[in-house]
Motif scaffolding. Structure first.
Motif, mmCIF file in Angstrom:
data_model
loop_
_atom_site.group_PDB
_atom_site.id
_atom_site.type_symbol
_atom_site.label_atom_id
_atom_site.label_comp_id
_atom_site.label_asym_id
_atom_site.label_seq_id
_atom_site.Cartn_x
_atom_site.Cartn_y
_atom_site.Cartn_z
ATOM 1 N N TYR A 179 0.993 -0.886 -0.488
ATOM 2 C CA TYR A 179 0.137 -0.140 0.164
ATOM 3 C C TYR A 179 0.709 1.486 0.158
ATOM 4 O O TYR A 179 0.803 1.943 -0.834
ATOM 5 N N TRP A 180 2.097 1.009 1.051
ATOM 6 C CA TRP A 180 2.557 2.723 1.011
ATOM 7 C C TRP A 180 3.634 2.413 -0.359
ATOM 8 O O TRP A 180 3.762 4.035 -0.929
ATOM 9 N N TYR A 181 3.685 1.354 -1.182
ATOM 10 C CA TYR A 181 4.597 1.686 -1.832
ATOM 11 C C TYR A 181 4.034 2.171 -2.887
ATOM 12 O O TYR A 181 4.381 3.116 -3.894
ATOM 13 N N ARG A 182 2.682 1.763 -3.004
ATOM 14 C CA ARG A 182 1.998 2.128 -4.330
ATOM 15 C C ARG A 182 1.992 4.219 -3.837
ATOM 16 O O ARG A 182 1.761 4.901 -4.665
ATOM 17 N N ARG A 183 1.989 4.296 -2.756
ATOM 18 C CA ARG A 183 1.229 5.838 -2.542
ATOM 19 C C ARG A 183 2.850 5.991 -2.624
ATOM 20 O O ARG A 183 2.648 7.398 -2.978
ATOM 21 N N ALA A 184 4.142 5.750 -2.592
ATOM 22 C CA ALA A 184 5.291 6.272 -2.598
ATOM 23 C C ALA A 184 5.524 6.337 -4.191
ATOM 24 O O ALA A 184 6.509 6.577 -4.639
ATOM 25 N N SER A 185 4.541 6.711 -5.069
ATOM 26 C CA SER A 185 4.622 5.891 -6.984
ATOM 27 C C SER A 185 5.865 4.943 -7.257
ATOM 28 O O SER A 185 6.621 5.104 -7.664
ATOM 29 N N ARG A 186 5.757 3.512 -5.798
ATOM 30 C CA ARG A 186 6.728 2.822 -6.694
ATOM 31 C C ARG A 186 6.726 1.518 -6.036
ATOM 32 O O ARG A 186 5.208 1.502 -5.599
ATOM 33 N N LYS A 187 7.649 0.257 -6.609
ATOM 34 C CA LYS A 187 7.010 -0.993 -6.577
ATOM 35 C C LYS A 187 7.451 -1.150 -5.590
ATOM 36 O O LYS A 187 9.330 -1.364 -5.550
ATOM 37 N N ARG A 188 6.913 -2.560 -4.573
ATOM 38 C CA ARG A 188 8.318 -3.735 -3.861
ATOM 39 C C ARG A 188 9.425 -3.904 -5.134
ATOM 40 O O ARG A 188 9.209 -4.597 -5.796
#
Length: 96
Positions: free
Chosen positions: A68-77
């Motif tokens: 969820y937080w990766y999406r908020r950061a516009s990043r992928k795990r």
């Protein structure tokens, strides 16, 4: 502050005075204080905070929350180690 100076600060008892809240969060995480790190970053609304927040939840093993937080950061795990991700985040913040 450069990367080497920041890493040297990890031997101190407190983070560097000129460290941003983001770097302070990473400093506390590196010192083993996940709770303090999370406390510093959890209510900040920007992408850098979200990236650190994602990393912290990944470290905790809460992958759903991390994603969820990766999406908020516009990043992928990424499939890198936690140490490598800590280095990537730190380097990116210090490069600014």
């Amino acid at each position: 502050m450069n990367h080497a100076t920041f890493k040297q600060s990890l031997s101190a008892d407190t983070p560097p005075n000129d460290a941003s809240v983001y770097l302070q969060a990473l400093w506390y995480d590196s010192k083993g204080d996940w709770d303090k790190s999370h406390e510093l970053i959890q209510d900040l609304p920007d992408a850098d905070a979200a990236w650190i927040h994602a990393y912290l939840h990944r470290k905790e093993g809460d992958i759903w929350n991390a994603d969820y937080w990766y999406r908020r950061a516009s990043r992928k795990r990424l499939s890198v180690s936690l140490d490598e991700e800590w280095e990537q985040i730190t380097a990116a913040l210090l490069a600014r």
